[in-house]
Design an enzyme around this catalytic site. Structure first.
Site, PDB file in Angstrom:
ATOM      1  N   LYS A 271       2.027 -18.427 -43.070  1.00 58.91           N
ATOM      2  CA  LYS A 271       2.269 -19.612 -41.658  1.00 58.91           C
ATOM      3  C   LYS A 271       3.303 -19.096 -40.713  1.00 58.91           C
ATOM      4  O   LYS A 271       4.404 -17.929 -41.707  1.00 58.91           O
ATOM      5  CB  LYS A 271       2.662 -21.037 -42.444  1.00 58.91           C
ATOM      6  CG  LYS A 271       3.791 -21.548 -41.429  1.00 58.91           C
ATOM      7  CD  LYS A 271       3.997 -23.067 -42.188  1.00 58.91           C
ATOM      8  CE  LYS A 271       4.432 -23.895 -41.498  1.00 58.91           C
ATOM      9  NZ  LYS A 271       5.128 -24.880 -42.216  1.00 58.91           N
TER      10      LYS A 271
ATOM     11  N   LYS B 298      -2.203 -20.069 -40.699  1.00 55.66           N
ATOM     12  CA  LYS B 298      -1.679 -21.186 -39.527  1.00 55.66           C
ATOM     13  C   LYS B 298      -0.360 -20.787 -38.530  1.00 55.66           C
ATOM     14  O   LYS B 298       0.448 -20.179 -38.920  1.00 55.66           O
ATOM     15  CB  LYS B 298      -0.831 -22.243 -40.666  1.00 55.66           C
ATOM     16  CG  LYS B 298      -0.431 -23.538 -39.560  1.00 55.66           C
ATOM     17  CD  LYS B 298       0.534 -24.337 -40.107  1.00 55.66           C
ATOM     18  CE  LYS B 298       1.156 -25.983 -40.143  1.00 55.66           C
ATOM     19  NZ  LYS B 298       2.197 -26.333 -40.712  1.00 55.66           N
TER      20      LYS B 298
HETATM   21  C1  PBG Z   1       5.755 -28.554 -42.586  1.00 53.65           C
HETATM   22  C2  PBG Z   1       4.674 -28.375 -41.610  1.00 53.65           C
HETATM   23  C3  PBG Z   1       4.252 -28.356 -40.482  1.00 53.65           C
HETATM   24  C4  PBG Z   1       3.055 -28.261 -39.764  1.00 53.65           C
HETATM   25  C5  PBG Z   1       2.508 -29.061 -41.602  1.00 53.65           C
HETATM   26  N1  PBG Z   1       3.493 -28.862 -42.080  1.00 53.65           N
HETATM   27  C6  PBG Z   1       5.544 -28.374 -39.048  1.00 53.65           C
HETATM   28  C7  PBG Z   1       6.354 -26.913 -39.717  1.00 53.65           C
HETATM   29  O1  PBG Z   1       6.496 -26.020 -40.354  1.00 53.65           O
HETATM   30  O2  PBG Z   1       8.199 -26.880 -38.590  1.00 53.65           O
HETATM   31  C8  PBG Z   1       2.358 -28.205 -38.965  1.00 53.65           C
HETATM   32  C9  PBG Z   1       1.298 -28.709 -38.380  1.00 53.65           C
HETATM   33  C10 PBG Z   1       0.839 -28.865 -37.091  1.00 53.65           C
HETATM   34  O3  PBG Z   1       1.521 -28.395 -36.403  1.00 53.65           O
HETATM   35  O4  PBG Z   1       0.024 -29.584 -36.770  1.00 53.65           O
HETATM   36  N2  PBG Z   1       6.390 -28.054 -43.187  1.00 53.65           N
END
Ligand code: PBG
Length: 333
Positions: free
Chosen positions: A202, A256
């Protein structure tokens, strides 16, 4: 002239593109609704479902709205939904206790959907940000994100979700050691069958902006997430993270964001051959929808082409806000 080799190529790749029937026969990858997970925003703030301004067509849903969405997903053949809570700012604290409250909005929605729509798989998000007064995924002390103390909280949070009936836990926090801790705790608590889809690779991405609006974390977040989420300049590190999370007991892994990181999807799938998912995140959805609203791109065609890119990159499936629209189009053929 050489009588055996004619002057023109025998290999004419256009032959197989000549008609729709031949193109169908030559097609390598296909989209299926069965490969989609639909992310849904839920809220404990009373009232009707409200549209997220930066994500046209995406709503924050009340408990009843979430159950209706799950019914819709099941009718469309979508195998799983993923829940993301927008919590009342009044329940956010620095210790994040609401995250493992058995009666928080996520756990209530899990139980309601399990009762009404038992056939749909429910995925959750494990990270403290929706419940954290400072918007981070981990506990903060003196401006520092605390790894091991956060993992203890994440384990409590995941156990509460498993207890409520979640099928797939999705740790999205990027703390070290959370997959192993969660896996041991699940085994110990009689939840050996609960699966973990690790947000293994991520990235610290600017493409999450609209999501943070949707879950109400934008105003709360102090600083950025670069000490725990990955540097967009790295690729080998993604391989190390996936190897680590698999060794710790993850069943599936995620990359992601999606479209800007298809190279990572390909490397992960080739190297490990495990169930590999991509998250087509909020910013990717918003980008496409903004162009569609301007009349600059064709919604249906661009949506399907963007989803096909994940299949081609080797992903087994994709988390996408387009899931219901794509499912309807695919059903129409
Ligand atoms: C939270 C989380 C996030 C997303 C999914 N879980 C945001 C972040 O890490 O700030 C993002 C998903 C999206 O942008 O569609 N931990």
């Amino acid at each position: 002239m050489n009588p055996i080799l004619p002057p023109f190529p025998h290999t004419r790749l256009r032959r197989m593109r000549r008609s729709a029937a031949l193109r169908d026969l030559a097609q390598e990858h296909r989209l299926s609704v069965k490969d989609m997970i639909w992310p849904i925003f839920i809220t404990d703030v009373a009232g009707a479902d409200v549209e997220v301004p930066s994500m046209p067509g995406v709503f924050r849903r009340t408990l009843d709205g979430a159950v209706k969405a799950a019914e819709e997903a099941a009718k469309l053949g979508i195998p799983a939904i993923c829940l993301f809570p927008y919590t009342d700012p009044a329940v956010k604290t620095e210790a994040c206790e609401e995250a493992w409250n058995p009666d928080n909005i996520t756990n209530r929605v899990i139980r309601a959907i399990k009762k009404e729509v038992p056939e749909i798989a429910i995925m959750t998000d494990i990270a403290l940000d929706p419940y954290n007064a400072n918007g981070h995924d981990g506990l903060v002390r003196d401006g520092v994100i605390l790894n091991d103390e956060t993992v203890e909280c994440l384990v409590r949070m995941g156990l509460a979700q498993a207890e409520a009936g979640a099928d797939i836990l999705g740790p999205s926090d990027m703390m070290d050691g959370r997959i192993g801790a969660l896996r041991s705790a699940l085994e110990g608590a009689g939840h050996a069958d609960v699966t973990i889809l690790s947000y293994a690779a991520k990235y610290a991405s600017a493409f999450y902006g609209p999501f943070r609006d949707a879950v109400g974390a934008t105003g709360a977040l102090k600083g950025d997430k670069k000490t725990y989420q990955m540097n967009p300049g790295n690729s080998d590190e993604a391989i190390r993270l996936v190897a680590r999370d698999l060794a710790e007991g993850a069943d599936m892994v995620m990359v992601k964001p999606g479209m800007p990181y298809l190279d990572i999807c390909r490397r992960v799938k080739e190297q490990f051959g495990v169930p590999t998912y991509a998250y087509q995140v909020s910013g990717e959805y918003a980008m496409i929808m903004a162009a569609v609203k301007n009349g600059w791109l064709d919604h249906d065609k661009v949506m399907l082409e963007s989803l096909m890119s994940f299949r081609r990159a080797g992903c087994d499936g994709v988390l996408t806000y387009f899931a219901p629209q794509a499912a309807r189009l695919l059903a129409e053929g």
